[in-house]
Design an enzyme around this catalytic site. Sequence first.
Site, mmCIF file in Angstrom:
data_model
loop_
_atom_site.group_PDB
_atom_site.id
_atom_site.type_symbol
_atom_site.label_atom_id
_atom_site.label_comp_id
_atom_site.label_asym_id
_atom_site.label_seq_id
_atom_site.Cartn_x
_atom_site.Cartn_y
_atom_site.Cartn_z
ATOM 1 N N ASN A 1 -8.659 9.060 3.606
ATOM 2 C CA ASN A 1 -8.433 9.024 2.152
ATOM 3 C C ASN A 1 -9.569 8.284 1.463
ATOM 4 O O ASN A 1 -10.425 8.879 0.844
ATOM 5 C CB ASN A 1 -7.101 8.340 1.837
ATOM 6 C CG ASN A 1 -5.927 9.060 2.467
ATOM 7 O OD1 ASN A 1 -5.891 10.280 2.493
ATOM 8 N ND2 ASN A 1 -4.972 8.309 2.988
ATOM 9 N N GLY B 1 0.815 -1.207 0.000
ATOM 10 C CA GLY B 1 0.000 0.000 0.000
ATOM 11 C C GLY B 1 0.848 1.255 0.000
ATOM 12 O O GLY B 1 2.071 1.201 -0.101
ATOM 13 N N VAL B 2 0.170 2.376 0.115
ATOM 14 C CA VAL B 2 0.871 3.650 0.114
ATOM 15 C C VAL B 2 1.365 3.971 1.523
ATOM 16 O O VAL B 2 0.941 3.370 2.491
ATOM 17 C CB VAL B 2 -0.066 4.780 -0.374
ATOM 18 C CG1 VAL B 2 -0.279 4.663 -1.860
ATOM 19 C CG2 VAL B 2 -1.389 4.753 0.372
ATOM 20 N N GLY B 3 2.256 4.923 1.618
ATOM 21 C CA GLY B 3 2.651 5.428 2.931
ATOM 22 C C GLY B 3 4.041 5.005 3.353
ATOM 23 O O GLY B 3 4.702 4.190 2.712
ATOM 24 N N ASN B 4 4.461 5.595 4.464
ATOM 25 C CA ASN B 4 5.831 5.407 4.918
ATOM 26 C C ASN B 4 6.089 4.009 5.470
ATOM 27 O O ASN B 4 7.194 3.486 5.343
ATOM 28 C CB ASN B 4 6.163 6.459 5.978
ATOM 29 C CG ASN B 4 6.254 7.847 5.352
ATOM 30 O OD1 ASN B 4 6.769 8.002 4.247
ATOM 31 N ND2 ASN B 4 5.725 8.839 6.043
ATOM 32 N N LYS C 1 -1.810 9.954 17.038
ATOM 33 C CA LYS C 1 -1.924 11.249 17.721
ATOM 34 C C LYS C 1 -1.245 11.232 19.100
ATOM 35 O O LYS C 1 -1.887 11.395 20.140
ATOM 36 C CB LYS C 1 -3.386 11.686 17.835
ATOM 37 C CG LYS C 1 -4.135 11.768 16.493
ATOM 38 C CD LYS C 1 -3.625 12.894 15.618
ATOM 39 C CE LYS C 1 -4.243 12.813 14.213
ATOM 40 N NZ LYS C 1 -3.457 13.542 13.215
ATOM 41 N N ILE D 1 -6.406 2.414 9.747
ATOM 42 C CA ILE D 1 -6.664 3.460 10.738
ATOM 43 C C ILE D 1 -6.818 2.799 12.107
ATOM 44 O O ILE D 1 -6.184 3.191 13.074
ATOM 45 C CB ILE D 1 -7.952 4.240 10.391
ATOM 46 C CG1 ILE D 1 -7.828 4.909 9.026
ATOM 47 C CG2 ILE D 1 -8.341 5.194 11.519
ATOM 48 C CD1 ILE D 1 -7.427 6.337 9.017
ATOM 49 N N GLU E 1 -0.367 -1.847 -6.924
ATOM 50 C CA GLU E 1 -0.973 -0.649 -7.502
ATOM 51 C C GLU E 1 0.054 0.400 -7.852
ATOM 52 O O GLU E 1 0.034 0.993 -8.908
ATOM 53 C CB GLU E 1 -1.864 -0.020 -6.435
ATOM 54 C CG GLU E 1 -3.282 -0.285 -6.607
ATOM 55 C CD GLU E 1 -4.026 0.406 -5.501
ATOM 56 O OE1 GLU E 1 -4.977 -0.202 -5.035
ATOM 57 O OE2 GLU E 1 -3.689 1.517 -5.114
ATOM 58 N N GLY F 1 -7.221 0.550 -3.123
ATOM 59 C CA GLY F 1 -7.174 -0.816 -3.605
ATOM 60 C C GLY F 1 -7.082 -1.831 -2.481
ATOM 61 O O GLY F 1 -6.947 -3.030 -2.735
HETATM 62 O O1 0RQ Z 1 -2.818 11.824 10.172
HETATM 63 O O2 0RQ Z 1 -1.198 13.121 8.888
HETATM 64 O O3 0RQ Z 1 -2.920 14.236 10.310
HETATM 65 O O4 0RQ Z 1 -1.025 13.007 11.374
HETATM 66 O O5 0RQ Z 1 -4.032 9.112 9.630
HETATM 67 O O6 0RQ Z 1 -1.561 7.869 9.140
HETATM 68 O O7 0RQ Z 1 0.208 6.708 10.421
HETATM 69 O O8 0RQ Z 1 0.844 8.362 8.595
HETATM 70 O O9 0RQ Z 1 -0.137 6.079 8.112
HETATM 71 O O10 0RQ Z 1 0.239 7.023 5.765
HETATM 72 O O11 0RQ Z 1 0.201 4.545 6.307
HETATM 73 O O12 0RQ Z 1 -1.893 5.917 6.332
HETATM 74 C C1 0RQ Z 1 -4.967 3.883 6.584
HETATM 75 C C2 0RQ Z 1 -4.729 6.296 6.105
HETATM 76 C C3 0RQ Z 1 -2.759 4.965 6.877
HETATM 77 C C4 0RQ Z 1 -3.631 4.597 4.577
HETATM 78 C C5 0RQ Z 1 -4.041 4.945 6.045
HETATM 79 C C6 0RQ Z 1 -4.001 9.397 11.028
HETATM 80 C C7 0RQ Z 1 -2.567 9.744 11.319
HETATM 81 C C8 0RQ Z 1 -2.218 10.558 10.103
HETATM 82 C C9 0RQ Z 1 -2.062 8.813 8.250
HETATM 83 P P1 0RQ Z 1 -1.920 13.146 10.188
HETATM 84 P P2 0RQ Z 1 -0.064 7.319 9.101
HETATM 85 P P3 0RQ Z 1 -0.305 5.909 6.547
HETATM 86 C C10 0RQ Z 1 -3.184 0.750 -2.000
HETATM 87 C C11 0RQ Z 1 -3.667 0.610 -0.629
HETATM 88 C C12 0RQ Z 1 -6.459 3.039 2.525
HETATM 89 C C13 0RQ Z 1 -6.052 2.868 1.095
HETATM 90 C C14 0RQ Z 1 -5.138 1.714 0.895
HETATM 91 C C15 0RQ Z 1 -4.807 4.520 3.637
HETATM 92 C C16 0RQ Z 1 -2.956 9.817 8.995
HETATM 93 O O13 0RQ Z 1 -2.954 3.386 4.578
HETATM 94 O O14 0RQ Z 1 -5.286 5.517 3.127
HETATM 95 O O15 0RQ Z 1 -4.880 0.897 1.753
HETATM 96 N N1 0RQ Z 1 -5.328 3.281 3.400
HETATM 97 N N2 0RQ Z 1 -4.605 1.628 -0.294
HETATM 98 O O16 0RQ Z 1 -2.454 10.466 12.511
HETATM 99 C C17 0RQ Z 1 -7.051 8.917 14.151
HETATM 100 C C18 0RQ Z 1 -6.488 6.651 14.159
HETATM 101 C C19 0RQ Z 1 -5.519 6.919 13.151
HETATM 102 C C20 0RQ Z 1 -5.404 8.234 12.705
HETATM 103 C C21 0RQ Z 1 -3.981 6.977 11.629
HETATM 104 N N3 0RQ Z 1 -6.674 5.426 14.624
HETATM 105 N N4 0RQ Z 1 -7.224 7.682 14.600
HETATM 106 N N5 0RQ Z 1 -6.157 9.228 13.199
HETATM 107 N N6 0RQ Z 1 -4.451 8.223 11.769
HETATM 108 N N7 0RQ Z 1 -4.618 6.161 12.488
HETATM 109 C C22 0RQ Z 1 -2.826 2.161 -2.454
HETATM 110 C C23 0RQ Z 1 -3.991 2.916 -3.031
HETATM 111 O O17 0RQ Z 1 -5.091 2.570 -2.896
HETATM 112 C C24 0RQ Z 1 -3.751 4.137 -3.818
#
Ligand code: 0RQ
Length: 503
Positions: A383, A268-271, A407, A363, A293, A387
Site C-alpha cells: 500500500n 492503523g487500518v486492517g483487521n 502466505k 509487513i 487517522e 500515517g
Molecule cells: O496480502 O491480501 O494478498 O493475502 O499483505 O496483510 O496480514 O491482511 O494485514 O491488512 O493489517 O496489512 C502492513 C500492509 C498490513 C498495512 C500492512 C501480505 C498479506 C496480505 C495484507 P493478501 P494482512 P493488514 C494508518 C496506518 C502501512 C500503512 C499504515 C499497511 C497483505 O498495515 O498498509 O500503517 N500499513 N497506516 O499476505 C509477503 C510478508 C507479508 C505479506 C503481509 N511479510 N510478505 N506478504 N503480507 N505480510 C492508516 C493509513 O495510513 C491510511
Amino acid sequence: GISRIACARLRHKLMSAQDAAGLIPSGVTVGMSGFTGSGYPKAVPMALASRIEEAHAAGTPFNVRVWTGASTGPELDGALAKADGIELRLPYNSDPIAREKINRGEMEYLDMHLSQVAPMAWEGFLGKLDMAVIEVSGIRADGTLIPSSSVGNNKTWLDCADKVILEVNRWQNAALEGMHDIYYGTALPPHRVPIPLVRPDDRIGEPVLRCDPEKIVAIVETDSPDRNLPFAPPDANAQAIAGHLLEFFRHEVAKGRLPQSLLPIQSGVGNIANAVLSGLIDSPFDDMTAYTEVVQDGMIDLLEAGKLRMASATAFSLSPDKAAHINENMAFFRDRLILRPQEISNHPELVRRLGCIAMNGLIEADIYGNVNSTHIMGSRIQNGIGGSGDFARNGYISIFMTPSTAKQGKISAIVPQVSHVDHITQDVQVIVTEQGLADLRGLSPKKRADVIIANCAHPDYRDALEDYYNRAKIHSYGQQSPSLLGEALSWHQRFVETGTMRT
Ligand code: 0RQ
C-alpha cells in the site's frame, strides 16, 4: 432528493459528470478528495477514465497526475489505473489494479508521510496543482462547503488548485454538518506558530471548507455510497495479538506509565487493528479517547459501549452495516466524532504533545526491530507508509503488530534483516505477534534481538533465526548490531526463487 446546493449563485455551474470531466485536459495534476475509501469523488473520475480510454483508442496519449488524501475507491484509482490514465500517483494507494500497474512499472507512485503532503504541496515541492475534484456533502448558502466522510487534503487542494470541480453527494448524511474541524492557521516557515490543540476533543477551526467561487468550474450531483468494505471477524491470530496488547496496557497502567484511561489511541487500518479495538470493549480502561487517522468499526463499538469518550480522525473507514448504523444514529455520534484535515490528524507536533499510543500493522520486522510496512521482498509495493510514520516516530509508545508468518507460513514476518525500511529501530518500541509481545524500550540492539526472536518469531522459523544470530555474533564485522551481510537477505532471495523462505 432535495438539492444540497443552497448557494443560488453557484447553481448554474451544475453539469453532468461527462461535461465536468471534459474540462480536465491531458497532462494536468489533479488533487482529488478521498481517504481510506471514503469521501472520494465517484462520478467525475469514472467519466474521466472513459474519456482517457476513448483517447487511447484513437491513438492519442492522455494521462494525469493524481494526488489524494490516501486510498480511494474503485471508481477513482481503479478506473483511472485500468484506463492507463495515471502518470503519477501520491501519497497512498490500496487499489489492486493501481498496485499491479505500479509493480509492473507502468505507473509512477510517490509514497509519502500523510502529514507531509499538504505542507509539501504548499512549499511547492510537488509542482503545480492545476485542478481539484472534491466530494462534499453540501454547499451552504454563503458558498462554503460542507465536507463529506473524509477531510484528507481537501482544504489544501481547494486552496492551491487553479480550477475546482465539486461533487455534491446526496448519499452522505446531511447531519455530517458540524462534525468537521477545518484549521486555517497553518503557515510556512519562518511564519509557523504552535497549533492550539492540546486535547483530542479541542476544536480549533471551522466546520466548513472555504473555496473561491471564481475557481469553481463545475458542480456535479451524485448519490453513490462510499467504498465501505466489511471487516473479517477477528481470527485466532488477531485475537491473540489483541490479548497480548491488552495485557501490556494493563501492565503499563499498573506501573504508572499509562493512566487508567490510557492515552489517545491511534489505530492503523486492517483487521488486526480492528480486533484490538474490539478487545478494548471488555478491558478495564474507561473514558478513552482516540486521536487517529481513520474511524473504523471497532471505534464505533467502543463509543457506543461508553468506553471511548470521543474520537478525532480525518476519515471514516466503515463496513456497510456500520456506515448505515451511524447514519441512523448521527445525533449520538455527532458530538463524539471530529474529522480534521490530515495534516492536523497526523501532525507530529500534536501526536507528540498528546502522547498517542501508535498501533500499526507491518509487513516484516527484523531481529533488531527495523520495520518494513510497504514493500514485499524489498521491491513490490503493498500500500504505502500512510500515517504509520507520523504516529510511530512521535507517539508516546510506538507499537507494531502482525501475524508471525504470511502466505500460509511460507514467509516469516520476522527476518534477519528487513528488505526495505520504513521505521527504524528508534521508532519501534513494541512488536506484537500472535506468539507474544516484545517490549524493546531501553534495550540495546543485541538485547532487542534476543526478545524479538524469543517472543515474536513463529516456532517454525525461531531456530533458523537463532542460528543466524548466533553465527553473526561470531563472524560479524562489528558487534553492535551483528549481521552477516551475504546472508541477511537470503531468506527473501530463497522466497523469490523457490516460493518459500523455508529451507
Ligand atoms: O496480502 O491480501 O494478498 O493475502 O499483505 O496483510 O496480514 O491482511 O494485514 O491488512 O493489517 O496489512 C502492513 C500492509 C498490513 C498495512 C500492512 C501480505 C498479506 C496480505 C495484507 P493478501 P494482512 P493488514 C494508518 C496506518 C502501512 C500503512 C499504515 C499497511 C497483505 O498495515 O498498509 O500503517 N500499513 N497506516 O499476505 C509477503 C510478508 C507479508 C505479506 C503481509 N511479510 N510478505 N506478504 N503480507 N505480510 C492508516 C493509513 O495510513 C491510511
